[in-house]
Design a protein around this motif. Structure first.
Motif, PDB file in Angstrom:
ATOM      1  N   ILE A   4     -16.526 -30.484 -20.973  1.00  0.00           N
ATOM      2  CA  ILE A   4     -17.132 -30.323 -22.293  1.00  0.00           C
ATOM      3  C   ILE A   4     -18.216 -29.257 -22.214  1.00  0.00           C
ATOM      4  O   ILE A   4     -19.275 -29.472 -21.626  1.00  0.00           O
ATOM      5  CB  ILE A   4     -17.705 -31.658 -22.806  1.00  0.00           C
ATOM      6  N   MET A   5     -17.884 -28.068 -22.789  1.00  0.00           N
ATOM      7  CA  MET A   5     -18.799 -26.924 -22.789  1.00  0.00           C
ATOM      8  C   MET A   5     -18.599 -26.134 -24.075  1.00  0.00           C
ATOM      9  O   MET A   5     -17.529 -26.208 -24.680  1.00  0.00           O
ATOM     10  CB  MET A   5     -18.510 -25.992 -21.605  1.00  0.00           C
ATOM     11  N   PRO A   6     -19.601 -25.338 -24.450  1.00  0.00           N
ATOM     12  CA  PRO A   6     -19.436 -24.461 -25.617  1.00  0.00           C
ATOM     13  C   PRO A   6     -18.570 -23.248 -25.277  1.00  0.00           C
ATOM     14  O   PRO A   6     -18.278 -22.997 -24.107  1.00  0.00           O
ATOM     15  CB  PRO A   6     -20.876 -24.030 -25.924  1.00  0.00           C
ATOM     16  N   ASN A   7     -18.200 -22.513 -26.291  1.00  0.00           N
ATOM     17  CA  ASN A   7     -17.383 -21.293 -26.181  1.00  0.00           C
ATOM     18  C   ASN A   7     -15.970 -21.632 -25.720  1.00  0.00           C
ATOM     19  O   ASN A   7     -15.102 -21.828 -26.545  1.00  0.00           O
ATOM     20  CB  ASN A   7     -18.035 -20.232 -25.311  1.00  0.00           C
ATOM     21  N   LEU A   8     -15.734 -21.704 -24.449  1.00  0.00           N
ATOM     22  CA  LEU A   8     -14.450 -22.170 -23.913  1.00  0.00           C
ATOM     23  C   LEU A   8     -14.700 -23.497 -23.224  1.00  0.00           C
ATOM     24  O   LEU A   8     -15.554 -23.587 -22.337  1.00  0.00           O
ATOM     25  CB  LEU A   8     -13.901 -21.186 -22.873  1.00  0.00           C
ATOM     26  N   ASN A   9     -13.968 -24.540 -23.590  1.00  0.00           N
ATOM     27  CA  ASN A   9     -14.149 -25.805 -22.874  1.00  0.00           C
ATOM     28  C   ASN A   9     -13.463 -25.711 -21.507  1.00  0.00           C
ATOM     29  O   ASN A   9     -12.844 -24.692 -21.177  1.00  0.00           O
ATOM     30  CB  ASN A   9     -13.659 -26.993 -23.710  1.00  0.00           C
ATOM     31  N   GLY A  10     -13.562 -26.760 -20.730  1.00  0.00           N
ATOM     32  CA  GLY A  10     -13.019 -26.731 -19.376  1.00  0.00           C
ATOM     33  C   GLY A  10     -11.516 -26.536 -19.320  1.00  0.00           C
ATOM     34  O   GLY A  10     -11.007 -25.821 -18.452  1.00  0.00           O
ATOM     35  N   ILE A  11     -10.784 -27.151 -20.247  1.00  0.00           N
ATOM     36  CA  ILE A  11      -9.330 -27.006 -20.268  1.00  0.00           C
ATOM     37  C   ILE A  11      -8.955 -25.560 -20.596  1.00  0.00           C
ATOM     38  O   ILE A  11      -8.101 -24.959 -19.942  1.00  0.00           O
ATOM     39  CB  ILE A  11      -8.690 -27.970 -21.290  1.00  0.00           C
ATOM     40  N   GLN A  12      -9.604 -24.997 -21.601  1.00  0.00           N
ATOM     41  CA  GLN A  12      -9.327 -23.602 -21.971  1.00  0.00           C
ATOM     42  C   GLN A  12      -9.695 -22.653 -20.835  1.00  0.00           C
ATOM     43  O   GLN A  12      -8.955 -21.700 -20.549  1.00  0.00           O
ATOM     44  CB  GLN A  12     -10.118 -23.227 -23.232  1.00  0.00           C
ATOM     45  N   THR A  13     -10.815 -22.922 -20.185  1.00  0.00           N
ATOM     46  CA  THR A  13     -11.249 -22.086 -19.060  1.00  0.00           C
ATOM     47  C   THR A  13     -10.248 -22.179 -17.913  1.00  0.00           C
ATOM     48  O   THR A  13      -9.869 -21.160 -17.323  1.00  0.00           O
ATOM     49  CB  THR A  13     -12.654 -22.503 -18.591  1.00  0.00           C
ATOM     50  N   LEU A  14      -9.803 -23.376 -17.611  1.00  0.00           N
ATOM     51  CA  LEU A  14      -8.816 -23.577 -16.550  1.00  0.00           C
ATOM     52  C   LEU A  14      -7.546 -22.785 -16.852  1.00  0.00           C
ATOM     53  O   LEU A  14      -6.999 -22.106 -15.972  1.00  0.00           O
ATOM     54  CB  LEU A  14      -8.510 -25.065 -16.391  1.00  0.00           C
ATOM     55  N   ARG A  15      -7.070 -22.854 -18.077  1.00  0.00           N
ATOM     56  CA  ARG A  15      -5.865 -22.102 -18.451  1.00  0.00           C
ATOM     57  C   ARG A  15      -6.055 -20.603 -18.251  1.00  0.00           C
ATOM     58  O   ARG A  15      -5.159 -19.910 -17.744  1.00  0.00           O
ATOM     59  CB  ARG A  15      -5.505 -22.387 -19.907  1.00  0.00           C
ATOM     60  N   GLN A  16      -7.219 -20.093 -18.644  1.00  0.00           N
ATOM     61  CA  GLN A  16      -7.494 -18.666 -18.489  1.00  0.00           C
ATOM     62  C   GLN A  16      -7.618 -18.277 -17.013  1.00  0.00           C
ATOM     63  O   GLN A  16      -7.142 -17.217 -16.604  1.00  0.00           O
ATOM     64  CB  GLN A  16      -8.760 -18.275 -19.262  1.00  0.00           C
ATOM     65  N   LEU A  17      -8.271 -19.133 -16.223  1.00  0.00           N
ATOM     66  CA  LEU A  17      -8.386 -18.874 -14.789  1.00  0.00           C
ATOM     67  C   LEU A  17      -7.008 -18.810 -14.134  1.00  0.00           C
ATOM     68  O   LEU A  17      -6.754 -17.957 -13.278  1.00  0.00           O
ATOM     69  CB  LEU A  17      -9.238 -19.947 -14.115  1.00  0.00           C
ATOM     70  N   LYS A  18      -6.110 -19.703 -14.549  1.00  0.00           N
ATOM     71  CA  LYS A  18      -4.754 -19.728 -13.993  1.00  0.00           C
ATOM     72  C   LYS A  18      -3.994 -18.448 -14.341  1.00  0.00           C
ATOM     73  O   LYS A  18      -3.140 -18.005 -13.570  1.00  0.00           O
ATOM     74  CB  LYS A  18      -3.986 -20.956 -14.492  1.00  0.00           C
ATOM     75  N   LYS A  19      -4.290 -17.854 -15.496  1.00  0.00           N
ATOM     76  CA  LYS A  19      -3.652 -16.582 -15.862  1.00  0.00           C
ATOM     77  C   LYS A  19      -4.156 -15.451 -14.970  1.00  0.00           C
ATOM     78  O   LYS A  19      -3.399 -14.568 -14.582  1.00  0.00           O
ATOM     79  CB  LYS A  19      -3.923 -16.245 -17.329  1.00  0.00           C
ATOM     80  N   VAL A  20      -5.453 -15.499 -14.658  1.00  0.00           N
ATOM     81  CA  VAL A  20      -6.058 -14.485 -13.794  1.00  0.00           C
ATOM     82  C   VAL A  20      -5.569 -14.649 -12.358  1.00  0.00           C
ATOM     83  O   VAL A  20      -5.251 -13.677 -11.676  1.00  0.00           O
ATOM     84  CB  VAL A  20      -7.603 -14.585 -13.848  1.00  0.00           C
ATOM     85  N   ASP A  21      -5.518 -15.903 -11.902  1.00  0.00           N
ATOM     86  CA  ASP A  21      -5.142 -16.192 -10.517  1.00  0.00           C
ATOM     87  C   ASP A  21      -4.428 -17.540 -10.476  1.00  0.00           C
ATOM     88  O   ASP A  21      -5.077 -18.586 -10.486  1.00  0.00           O
ATOM     89  CB  ASP A  21      -6.390 -16.219  -9.630  1.00  0.00           C
TER      90      ASP A  21
END
Length: 127
Positions: free
Chosen positions: A61-78
Motif C-alpha cells: 500500500i503506497m501512493p502513485n504506484l502500489n506494490g502490485i503495480q510496481t512489481l508488474r513494472q519491475l518484472k517488465k524491466v527485469d
C-alpha cells in the motif's frame, strides 16, 4: 540470525513510511547489506534500473504506484527481479496476488528482526 550474510549486496527498500524504511534498513545494514531506499513505486523503478539491486523489499500500500503495480513494472524491466513483499496489511488476497505476479515471499509488519533477515537470506542466498 545476526551474522553478516549480505557481503555489501545492494537491497532496495520501497515503502512510503520513512520509519519502516529505517527499521528494515538498520536490520539489513547490520547484516552487511548496502541499503537503498525509495518512497514509492515511481522512485523504485528509477532506482532499480539505475542500481540493479539483488533484492527489492516492497510494501503493497503506497501512493502513485502500489506494490502490485510496481512489481508488474519491475518484472517488465527485469523478469528475474527478486521481490520480497513487506507489508502491514494482512490482506492475504493482495499478498496472494503479489506472489502470483512473481514476488518470492512476504512478511507481515511488525516482524522480528531474525524472521525478517531469514526471509531476506532465503531469497538472496549466497548469490
Amino acid at each position: 540470525m545476526t551474522e553478516q550474510f549480505c557481503d555489501k549486496r545492494r537491497i532496495l527498500i520501497v515503502d512510503d513510511a520513512e520509519l519502516a524504511r529505517e527499521i528494515e534498513g538498520l536490520f539489513l545494514y547490520h547484516a552487511g547489506c548496502t541499503v537503498v531506499e525509495a518512497e514509492d513505486g515511481v522512485q523504485a523503478l528509477q532506482k532499480y534500473q539505475e542500481l540493479r539491486p539483488v533484492l527489492v523489499i516492497l510494501d503493497i500500500i503506497m501512493p502513485n504506484l502500489n506494490g502490485i503495480q510496481t512489481l508488474r513494472q519491475l518484472k517488465k524491466v527485469d523478469p528475474a527481479v527478486r521481490v520480497l513483499i513487506c507489508t502491514a496489511a494482512d490482506d492475504y488476497r493482495m499478498i496472494d496476488m503479489a506472489l502470483k505476479e512473481g514476488a518470492l515471499g512476504y512478511i507481515i509488519k511488525p516482524f522480528k528482526g531474525d524472521e525478517f533477515l531469514k526471509k531476506v537470506h532465503d531469497i538472496i542466498g549466497d548469490t
